[in-house]
Motif scaffolding. Structure first.
Motif, short mmCIF file in Angstrom:
data_model
loop_
_atom_site.label_atom_id
_atom_site.label_comp_id
_atom_site.label_asym_id
_atom_site.label_seq_id
_atom_site.Cartn_x
_atom_site.Cartn_y
_atom_site.Cartn_z
N TYR A 97 0.84 -1.18 0.00
CA TYR A 97 0.00 0.00 0.00
C TYR A 97 0.88 1.24 0.00
N LEU A 98 0.54 2.14 -0.90
CA LEU A 98 1.28 3.38 -1.05
C LEU A 98 0.30 4.53 -0.83
N PRO A 99 0.62 5.46 0.03
CA PRO A 99 -0.31 6.59 0.24
C PRO A 99 -0.59 7.30 -1.09
N ASP A 100 -1.82 7.77 -1.23
CA ASP A 100 -2.25 8.40 -2.48
C ASP A 100 -1.36 9.57 -2.88
N HIS A 101 -0.97 10.40 -1.92
CA HIS A 101 -0.16 11.58 -2.27
C HIS A 101 1.20 11.15 -2.83
N LEU A 102 1.79 10.04 -2.32
CA LEU A 102 3.06 9.55 -2.87
C LEU A 102 2.87 8.97 -4.27
N ARG A 103 1.78 8.23 -4.46
CA ARG A 103 1.50 7.67 -5.79
C ARG A 103 1.35 8.77 -6.81
N HIS A 104 0.66 9.83 -6.43
CA HIS A 104 0.45 10.97 -7.33
C HIS A 104 1.79 11.63 -7.67
N GLU A 105 2.63 11.88 -6.66
CA GLU A 105 3.94 12.51 -6.89
C GLU A 105 4.84 11.61 -7.73
N LEU A 106 4.81 10.30 -7.47
CA LEU A 106 5.62 9.36 -8.26
C LEU A 106 5.21 9.37 -9.73
N LYS A 107 3.90 9.42 -9.98
CA LYS A 107 3.43 9.43 -11.37
C LYS A 107 3.90 10.70 -12.09
N LYS A 108 3.84 11.85 -11.40
CA LYS A 108 4.30 13.10 -12.01
C LYS A 108 5.80 13.04 -12.27
N LEU A 109 6.56 12.56 -11.30
CA LEU A 109 8.01 12.47 -11.44
C LEU A 109 8.40 11.48 -12.54
N ALA B 239 6.68 10.69 -15.19
CA ALA B 239 6.38 11.31 -16.49
C ALA B 239 7.45 12.34 -16.84
N ALA B 240 7.88 13.13 -15.86
CA ALA B 240 8.88 14.16 -16.11
C ALA B 240 10.23 13.54 -16.48
N ARG B 241 10.53 12.40 -15.92
CA ARG B 241 11.82 11.74 -16.19
C ARG B 241 11.75 10.69 -17.29
N ASN B 242 10.57 10.52 -17.85
CA ASN B 242 10.36 9.53 -18.91
C ASN B 242 10.71 8.12 -18.40
N LYS B 243 10.24 7.82 -17.19
CA LYS B 243 10.46 6.50 -16.58
C LYS B 243 9.12 5.98 -16.09
N THR B 244 9.13 4.74 -15.67
CA THR B 244 7.92 4.16 -15.08
C THR B 244 7.99 4.33 -13.57
N VAL B 245 6.83 4.25 -12.94
CA VAL B 245 6.77 4.31 -11.48
C VAL B 245 7.56 3.14 -10.89
N THR B 246 7.50 1.99 -11.52
CA THR B 246 8.24 0.82 -11.06
C THR B 246 9.74 1.10 -11.06
N GLU B 247 10.23 1.76 -12.10
CA GLU B 247 11.66 2.10 -12.16
C GLU B 247 12.04 3.04 -11.03
N LEU B 248 11.17 4.02 -10.74
CA LEU B 248 11.46 4.94 -9.64
C LEU B 248 11.45 4.22 -8.30
N LEU B 249 10.48 3.34 -8.11
CA LEU B 249 10.42 2.58 -6.86
C LEU B 249 11.64 1.66 -6.71
N THR B 250 12.10 1.10 -7.81
CA THR B 250 13.30 0.26 -7.78
C THR B 250 14.52 1.10 -7.40
N GLU B 251 14.63 2.28 -8.00
CA GLU B 251 15.73 3.18 -7.64
C GLU B 251 15.70 3.51 -6.16
N GLY B 252 14.50 3.79 -5.66
CA GLY B 252 14.36 4.12 -4.24
C GLY B 252 14.76 2.96 -3.34
N ALA B 253 14.33 1.75 -3.71
CA ALA B 253 14.70 0.57 -2.93
C ALA B 253 16.21 0.34 -2.96
#
Length: 102
Positions: free
Chosen positions: A13-25, A27-41
Motif C-alpha cells: 500500500y502506497l499513500p495516495d499523495h506519494l503515488r500521485h507525486e511518483l506518477k508526475k516524477l 512522467a517528467a523523467r520519462n520513466k515508469t513508477v516501477t523504475e522509480l520505486l526500484t531506484e528508491g529501494a
C-alpha cells in the motif's frame, strides 16, 4: 505479460499523495513508477549497507584506540627514565682557581 528474470512481483500500500507525486516524477523523467520505486529501494539498501560498513569501521577504530592506549601506558612511565637520562649525562665540574695577573 512476461515477467523479468530475477524479479519478484510485490504488492504494498502506497499513500495516495506519494503515488500521485511518483506518477508526475515518472512522467517528467520519462520513466515508469516501477523504475522509480526500484531506484528508491536500491538507494535504501545502499544506505543500509553503508551504515553497516560505518558501524564496522567505528568498531575497528575503537579497538585500535584501545590497543594504542594499552601500548602507550604499558611499562614504566617515561618521566622516570627522563630524570636518569638528563641528570646522569651531566658531569660535575670542579672549580679551578683563578690565576693572578702580575
Amino acid at each position: 505479460m512476461i515477467e523479468p528474470v530475477g524479479a519478484t512481483k510485490t504488492t504494498f500500500y502506497l499513500p495516495d499523495h506519494l503515488r500521485h507525486e511518483l506518477k508526475k516524477l515518472a512522467a517528467a523523467r520519462n520513466k515508469t513508477v516501477t523504475e522509480l520505486l526500484t531506484e528508491g529501494a536500491e538507494h535504501v539498501v545502499a544506505r543500509g549497507r553503508a551504515g553497516l560498513d560505518r558501524d564496522i569501521l567505528r568498531q575497528r577504530a575503537a579497538e585500535a584506540r584501545r590497543r594504542l592506549r594499552r601500548g602507550i601506558y604499558e611499562g614504566a612511565p617515561i618521566s622516570a627514565a627522563a630524570d636518569e637520562t638528563i641528570y646522569s649525562a651531566q658531569t660535575t665540574r670542579t672549580r679551578q682557581p683563578r690565576r693572578r695577573q702580575p
